[in-house]
Design an enzyme around this catalytic site. Structure first.
Site, mmCIF file in Angstrom:
data_model
loop_
_atom_site.group_PDB
_atom_site.id
_atom_site.type_symbol
_atom_site.label_atom_id
_atom_site.label_comp_id
_atom_site.label_asym_id
_atom_site.label_seq_id
_atom_site.Cartn_x
_atom_site.Cartn_y
_atom_site.Cartn_z
ATOM 1 N N HIS A 201 1.604 12.821 -6.819
ATOM 2 C CA HIS A 201 1.072 11.996 -5.733
ATOM 3 C C HIS A 201 1.904 10.714 -5.564
ATOM 4 C CE1 HIS A 201 -2.720 12.017 -3.213
ATOM 5 N NE2 HIS A 201 -2.219 10.845 -2.910
ATOM 6 N N TYR B 278 0.838 -1.202 0.000
ATOM 7 C CA TYR B 278 0.000 0.000 0.000
ATOM 8 C C TYR B 278 0.881 1.263 0.000
ATOM 9 C CZ TYR B 278 -2.587 3.895 1.929
ATOM 10 O OH TYR B 278 -3.098 5.152 2.132
ATOM 11 N N ARG C 213 0.928 7.446 -7.383
ATOM 12 C CA ARG C 213 -0.101 6.591 -6.775
ATOM 13 C C ARG C 213 -1.496 6.839 -7.320
ATOM 14 N NH1 ARG C 213 1.217 4.606 -1.893
ATOM 15 N NH2 ARG C 213 -0.790 5.020 -0.909
ATOM 16 N N LYS D 266 -2.442 21.208 -3.303
ATOM 17 C CA LYS D 266 -1.495 20.105 -3.582
ATOM 18 C C LYS D 266 -1.988 19.268 -4.763
ATOM 19 C CE LYS D 266 0.664 16.105 -1.272
ATOM 20 N NZ LYS D 266 -0.017 14.910 -1.729
ATOM 21 N N THR E 143 -5.788 18.841 -0.994
ATOM 22 C CA THR E 143 -5.351 17.950 -2.073
ATOM 23 C C THR E 143 -6.368 17.978 -3.208
ATOM 24 O OG1 THR E 143 -4.135 16.598 -0.524
ATOM 25 C CG2 THR E 143 -4.710 15.564 -2.612
HETATM 26 C C1 FMN Z 1 1.155 5.624 1.955
HETATM 27 C C2 FMN Z 1 0.868 6.958 1.354
HETATM 28 C C3 FMN Z 1 -0.296 7.618 1.697
HETATM 29 C C4 FMN Z 1 -0.564 8.884 1.167
HETATM 30 N N1 FMN Z 1 -1.669 9.559 1.589
HETATM 31 C C5 FMN Z 1 -1.882 10.821 1.170
HETATM 32 C C6 FMN Z 1 -2.947 11.576 1.711
HETATM 33 O O1 FMN Z 1 -3.691 11.128 2.578
HETATM 34 N N2 FMN Z 1 -3.129 12.838 1.231
HETATM 35 C C7 FMN Z 1 -2.318 13.383 0.269
HETATM 36 O O2 FMN Z 1 -2.513 14.525 -0.122
HETATM 37 N N3 FMN Z 1 -1.279 12.687 -0.230
HETATM 38 C C8 FMN Z 1 -1.044 11.433 0.210
HETATM 39 N N4 FMN Z 1 0.036 10.739 -0.266
HETATM 40 C C9 FMN Z 1 0.940 11.377 -1.243
HETATM 41 C C10 FMN Z 1 2.072 12.118 -0.519
HETATM 42 O O3 FMN Z 1 1.588 13.224 0.194
HETATM 43 C C11 FMN Z 1 3.124 12.609 -1.513
HETATM 44 O O4 FMN Z 1 2.513 13.420 -2.483
HETATM 45 C C12 FMN Z 1 3.888 11.479 -2.202
HETATM 46 O O5 FMN Z 1 4.042 10.381 -1.342
HETATM 47 C C13 FMN Z 1 5.244 11.951 -2.641
HETATM 48 O O6 FMN Z 1 5.935 10.938 -3.258
HETATM 49 P P1 FMN Z 1 7.066 10.060 -2.524
HETATM 50 O O7 FMN Z 1 6.348 9.065 -1.688
HETATM 51 O O8 FMN Z 1 7.777 9.427 -3.670
HETATM 52 O O9 FMN Z 1 7.911 11.005 -1.711
HETATM 53 C C14 FMN Z 1 0.324 9.469 0.242
HETATM 54 C C15 FMN Z 1 1.493 8.800 -0.092
HETATM 55 C C16 FMN Z 1 1.771 7.563 0.452
HETATM 56 C C17 FMN Z 1 3.066 6.876 0.077
#
Ligand code: FMN
Length: 385
Positions: free
Chosen positions: A280, A25, A283, A256, A157
């Protein structure tokens, strides 16, 4: 933890500690994971030309972000369910970030509530990430709670109108609230340390972990269907909603998930204080461009009107400087602090951030510049874009 010398080591340690469903995840991307590999390829392809014989006695990593000075150009990104990685994980991340002098952004979808994180990390520079729920009244009440916790920076976001397609979560039976399945139970049983240290600890204290900010009815199977619609991600979200939010929120507002210069202009026009140029972490939209591709144009378009942060794909201190060289003021880290937390609890998160700091410092020294923003003047070569 002595042998955890780079992000890949931490990731590997996280893989050994976390149940597979949780690890994947965090680690993986959406659909065919093209965005995930494009992020790495884009960052790997950027090269910065060093200046030699510049002889600075020491580097200065501090930058100003959202009217505050932070110790290095890094912000811990909002990550849903960080509290599953370690017991009380969000408060641990907040304290680790505070120790390293950088902000921590708590997710709407955290396990621990903003009140509990604030109580556990009174000195932390906390930001709050908002997913607007369909029920605006519930969203407004949540924002009142955030403000009452002395949190003045809100990150909205904008790049998640619906839940993305991540097939491995389905295969692994990974969902919130948890749905019992034989596969998920076996997966957890294979990680007794996580089971005892995280899941059972929650069960003995606050109960089955779930999204802490969601209304109480969300937890119960009987009332859940009625509340699910109210807290669904708002896929009709538009700029008018953001204008309303701008009027409601007295503090600093960051949007964001921007990847288009026109959207950056819209954000500036409505009075946002900053944007995060983000894929993101690969993802969400698998066919999205990478931040490295769009950052220079967006910085040209709005760099003098609001603050620009970037994220996605960062695995080294040098990656932070690459985004800065392209026009970002600071960079968010998503997976790295989670891997730190998984590998070594609060200390691990601390160590991960300290490692990134050292890498930034060493890269600045090698580049012959004193401050992160000095990287902007260095000639950039990229074979990818
Ligand atoms: C496990 C996980 C959960 C995330 N949940 C959110 C979230 O709840 N809200 C959000 O804006 N971004 C979320 N993100 C995105 C992160 O804020 C960020 O944009 C992203 O992880 C950056 O990439 P990196 O993991 O390669 O540093 C999530 C990322 C991961 C890995």
């Amino acid at each position: 933890m002595g042998q955890l010398l780079n992000a890949a080591d931490f990731r590997h340690a996280a893989q050994r500690r976390l149940p597979r469903g949780l690890f994947e995840y965090i680690d993986r991307g959406a659909e065919d994971e093209l965005a995930l590999s494009n992020l790495r390829r884009s960052l790997d392809a950027i090269r910065l030309s060093p200046r030699v014989l510049t002889g600075h006695p020491e580097r200065d990593l501090r930058v100003r972000v959202m009217e505050r000075e932070i110790a290095m150009p890094v912000v811990v990104a909002p990550t849903a369910l960080a509290g599953l990685v370690a017991y009380d994980g969000e408060a641990k991340l907040a304290r680790a970030a505070a120790r390293q002098g950088v902000p921590f952004c708590i997710s709407t979808q955290s396990i621990t509530t903003i009140e509990e994180v604030r109580a556990g990390a009174p000195d932390a520079d906390l930001w709050f990430q908002l997913y607007l729920w369909k029920d605006r009244e519930l969203t407004r009440k949540l924002l009142d709670r955030v403000w009452a916790c002395n949190v003045t920076t809100l990150v909205v976001t904008a790049d998640t109108p619906i839940g993305p397609k991540r097939e491995y979560n389905q295969r692994n039976g990974f969902s919130i609230p948890f749905i019992y399945s034989l596969r998920a139970a076996l997966d957890v049983a294979m990680r007794p340390r996580w089971l005892a240290g995280v899941l059972l600890r929650y069960l003995h204290t606050t109960g089955m972990p779930t999204y802490g900010h969601y209304p109480e009815e969300f937890r119960s199977a009987i009332t859940r269907p009625s509340i699910v619609e109210a807290v669904k991600l708002e896929n009709l979200l538009n700029w008018d909603d953001l204008r309303i939010l701008r009027q409601q929120w007295k503090g600093r507002l960051i949007v964001k998930g921007i990847l288009h210069p026109q959207d950056a202009r819209e954000a500036a026009d409505l009075g946002a204080d900053g944007i995060v140029i983000s894929a993101h972490g690969g993802r969400n939209l698998d066919i999205a461009p990478v931040p490295a591709e769009v950052l220079p144009d967006i910085a040209d378009a709005v760099g003098n009107r609001l603050e620009i942060l970037a994220d996605s794909g960062v695995r080294r201190g040098s990656d932070v400087l690459k985004y800065i060289s392209l026009g970002a003021q600071a960079v968010m880290l998503g997976r790295l602090p989670l891997w730190g937390l998984a590998a070594g609890d609060e200390k691990g998160a601390d160590q991960m951030l300290a490692m990134i700091r050292t890498e930034i410092d060493m890269t600045l020294t090698m580049l012959g510049v004193r401050r992160p923003e000095d990287c902007r003047g260095l000639p950039i070569r990229s074979t990818w874009i």
